[in-house]
Design a protein around this motif. Structure first.
Motif, PDB file in Angstrom:
ATOM      1  N   SER A 169       0.463  -1.495  -0.169  1.00 49.07           N
ATOM      2  CA  SER A 169       0.090   0.319   0.180  1.00 49.07           C
ATOM      3  C   SER A 169       1.299   1.991  -0.465  1.00 49.07           C
ATOM      4  N   LEU A 170       2.444   0.937   0.328  1.00 48.38           N
ATOM      5  CA  LEU A 170       3.142   2.358   0.172  1.00 48.38           C
ATOM      6  C   LEU A 170       2.939   3.069  -1.482  1.00 48.38           C
ATOM      7  N   ARG A 171       3.705   3.942  -1.838  1.00 44.81           N
ATOM      8  CA  ARG A 171       4.193   4.173  -2.398  1.00 44.81           C
ATOM      9  C   ARG A 171       5.523   3.948  -3.074  1.00 44.81           C
ATOM     10  N   PRO A 172       6.012   3.323  -4.076  1.00 46.01           N
ATOM     11  CA  PRO A 172       7.254   2.515  -4.265  1.00 46.01           C
ATOM     12  C   PRO A 172       8.074   2.650  -3.907  1.00 46.01           C
ATOM     13  N   ASP A 173       9.117   4.346  -3.596  1.00 44.61           N
ATOM     14  CA  ASP A 173      10.280   4.607  -3.009  1.00 44.61           C
ATOM     15  C   ASP A 173       9.997   4.105  -1.208  1.00 44.61           C
ATOM     16  N   LEU A 174       8.728   4.279  -0.605  1.00 48.95           N
ATOM     17  CA  LEU A 174       8.523   4.394   0.379  1.00 48.95           C
ATOM     18  C   LEU A 174       8.703   2.532   0.956  1.00 48.95           C
ATOM     19  N   ALA A 175       8.654   1.351  -0.076  1.00 47.17           N
ATOM     20  CA  ALA A 175       8.366   0.156   0.188  1.00 47.17           C
ATOM     21  C   ALA A 175       9.827  -0.484   0.316  1.00 47.17           C
ATOM     22  N   VAL A 176      10.209  -0.071  -0.981  1.00 50.27           N
ATOM     23  CA  VAL A 176      12.054   0.076  -0.424  1.00 50.27           C
ATOM     24  C   VAL A 176      12.050   0.448   1.250  1.00 50.27           C
ATOM     25  N   ILE A 177      12.606   1.290   1.263  1.00 48.59           N
ATOM     26  CA  ILE A 177      12.360   1.779   2.478  1.00 48.59           C
ATOM     27  C   ILE A 177      11.696   1.174   3.612  1.00 48.59           C
ATOM     28  N   ALA A 178      11.332   0.348   3.658  1.00 45.55           N
ATOM     29  CA  ALA A 178       9.942  -0.100   4.692  1.00 45.55           C
ATOM     30  C   ALA A 178      10.920  -1.507   5.244  1.00 45.55           C
ATOM     31  N   GLY A 179      11.310  -2.023   3.431  1.00 41.69           N
ATOM     32  CA  GLY A 179      11.553  -3.697   3.182  1.00 41.69           C
ATOM     33  C   GLY A 179      13.379  -3.395   4.081  1.00 41.69           C
ATOM     34  N   HIS A 180      13.835  -2.387   4.480  1.00 37.73           N
ATOM     35  CA  HIS A 180      15.469  -2.205   4.493  1.00 37.73           C
ATOM     36  C   HIS A 180      15.764  -1.860   5.650  1.00 37.73           C
ATOM     37  N   VAL A 181      14.560  -0.969   6.443  1.00 34.76           N
ATOM     38  CA  VAL A 181      15.074  -0.462   8.264  1.00 34.76           C
ATOM     39  C   VAL A 181      14.262  -1.477   8.798  1.00 34.76           C
ATOM     40  N   ALA A 182      15.491  -1.526   9.547  1.00 33.36           N
ATOM     41  CA  ALA A 182      15.531  -2.695  10.609  1.00 33.36           C
ATOM     42  C   ALA A 182      14.461  -3.094  12.014  1.00 33.36           C
ATOM     43  N   ALA A 183      14.166  -3.814  12.565  1.00 40.17           N
ATOM     44  CA  ALA A 183      12.824  -4.063  13.156  1.00 40.17           C
ATOM     45  C   ALA A 183      12.969  -3.395  14.658  1.00 40.17           C
ATOM     46  N   GLY A 184      12.612  -2.761  15.531  1.00 37.51           N
ATOM     47  CA  GLY A 184      13.129  -2.196  16.551  1.00 37.51           C
ATOM     48  C   GLY A 184      13.861  -0.465  16.191  1.00 37.51           C
ATOM     49  N   ALA A 185      14.006  -0.083  15.379  1.00 37.05           N
ATOM     50  CA  ALA A 185      15.095   1.064  15.350  1.00 37.05           C
ATOM     51  C   ALA A 185      14.032   2.595  15.686  1.00 37.05           C
ATOM     52  N   ARG A 186      15.273   3.393  15.445  1.00 40.13           N
ATOM     53  CA  ARG A 186      15.374   4.573  15.609  1.00 40.13           C
ATOM     54  C   ARG A 186      14.555   5.394  14.748  1.00 40.13           C
ATOM     55  N   VAL A 187      13.711   6.159  13.670  1.00 35.86           N
ATOM     56  CA  VAL A 187      13.975   6.770  12.967  1.00 35.86           C
ATOM     57  C   VAL A 187      13.505   7.938  13.370  1.00 35.86           C
ATOM     58  N   LEU A 188      14.210   9.509  11.853  1.00 34.59           N
ATOM     59  CA  LEU A 188      13.607  10.387  11.762  1.00 34.59           C
ATOM     60  C   LEU A 188      13.652   9.949  10.476  1.00 34.59           C
ATOM     61  N   ASP A 189      11.805  11.000  10.211  1.00 32.78           N
ATOM     62  CA  ASP A 189      10.879  10.476   8.865  1.00 32.78           C
ATOM     63  C   ASP A 189      10.947  12.459   8.441  1.00 32.78           C
ATOM     64  N   ILE A 190      12.078  12.673   7.423  1.00 36.89           N
ATOM     65  CA  ILE A 190      12.215  14.716   7.011  1.00 36.89           C
ATOM     66  C   ILE A 190      11.047  14.775   5.902  1.00 36.89           C
ATOM     67  N   GLY A 191       9.995  15.817   5.741  1.00 37.95           N
ATOM     68  CA  GLY A 191       9.018  15.455   4.932  1.00 37.95           C
ATOM     69  C   GLY A 191       7.981  13.451   5.116  1.00 37.95           C
ATOM     70  N   CYS A 192       7.718  13.624   6.123  1.00 38.05           N
ATOM     71  CA  CYS A 192       6.999  12.527   6.666  1.00 38.05           C
ATOM     72  C   CYS A 192       5.645  12.552   5.883  1.00 38.05           C
ATOM     73  N   GLY A 193       5.020  13.332   5.039  1.00 33.88           N
ATOM     74  CA  GLY A 193       3.902  13.848   4.446  1.00 33.88           C
ATOM     75  C   GLY A 193       3.109  13.642   6.073  1.00 33.88           C
ATOM     76  N   ASP A 194       1.685  12.215   5.477  1.00 33.91           N
ATOM     77  CA  ASP A 194       1.264  12.166   6.073  1.00 33.91           C
ATOM     78  C   ASP A 194       1.413  11.274   7.101  1.00 33.91           C
ATOM     79  N   GLY A 195       2.548  10.310   6.866  1.00 36.17           N
ATOM     80  CA  GLY A 195       2.739   9.818   8.128  1.00 36.17           C
ATOM     81  C   GLY A 195       2.984   8.234   7.385  1.00 36.17           C
ATOM     82  N   ALA A 196       2.297   7.860   6.129  1.00 37.81           N
ATOM     83  CA  ALA A 196       2.842   6.708   5.790  1.00 37.81           C
ATOM     84  C   ALA A 196       3.383   5.344   5.970  1.00 37.81           C
ATOM     85  N   LEU A 197       4.742   6.083   5.380  1.00 42.86           N
ATOM     86  CA  LEU A 197       5.261   5.037   5.911  1.00 42.86           C
ATOM     87  C   LEU A 197       5.921   4.577   7.556  1.00 42.86           C
TER      88      LEU A 197
END
Length: 197
Positions: free
Chosen positions: A4-32
């Motif tokens: 359901s994510l935009r293609p680039d966000l799907a790639v990012i989501a697939g490579h962020v480690a579980a339990g990580a701390r993330v800062l999403d800059i320009g996060c839009g509506d927060g979908a990622l």
């Protein structure tokens, strides 16, 4: 999660480690951020310039503040996040070199995604029509586009190489499909890079 994510966000989501701390800059509506929180147990924070998007993200129960990537990153401590993410925002920044430096200071790693302005459809549209292209990924007219820096994949590769930034991963997309690095500057509509100092 990623379908359901935009293609680039799907790639990012697939490579962020579980339990990580993330800062999403320009996060839009927060979908990622919502996907990472719900599916990966990620502690995600967001910074977004558009008030309506901030409200939408906060409505999802996400910790998002209104701010500008060009001005509001200095207050974040060094290496305070595992990942700093800048998706489809680099080309809208007034000082993308400064923003990239801040990403790599704040995060141990940084994801950057952007539309590729050297894609063949963009080139053809300019060549044949003689006007700034309007495409599915770049739907605005020249006078109302938020894109002020027209970056290509080859531009970005040179940019990070000159700054001695390590590229840990690179993904090139046409529509929702990944494609190889060969010919990506001509054939990919957008790119995702994972970087570190």
């Amino acid at each position: 999660m990623t379908a359901s994510l935009r293609p680039d966000l799907a790639v990012i989501a697939g490579h962020v480690a579980a339990g990580a701390r993330v800062l999403d800059i320009g996060c839009g509506d927060g979908a990622l951020m919502a996907a990472l929180r719900d599916e990966r147990g990620v502690d995600a924070r967001g910074l977004e310039i558009d008030a309506a998007n901030v409200a939408a993200a906060v409505g999802r129960g996400l910790p998002v503040v209104q701010g500008d990537a060009d001005r509001d990153l200095a207050g974040y401590p060094d290496k305070s996040f595992d990942y700093a993410i800048l998706s489809q925002t680099l080309q809208t920044c007034r000082a993308p070199d400064h923003v990239l430096d801040e990403l790599l200071r704040i995060g141990r790693r940084a994801f950057v995604s952007f539309p590729n302005f050297a894609h063949w459809r963009v080139r053809l549209s300019l060549l044949v029509g003689g006007r700034m292209p309007v495409t599915g990924l770049l739907p605005e007219q020249w006078y109302d586009t938020p894109n002020i820096h027209h970056v290509t994949i080859d531009d970005f590769r040179a940019f990070v190489r000159e700054r001695q930034v390590t590229v840990e991963g690179a993904w090139f997309l046409s529509r929702r499909r990944l494609r190889g690095a060969a010919g990506a500057n001509l054939l990919a509509e957008h790119a995702v890079f994972l970087l570190r100092r």
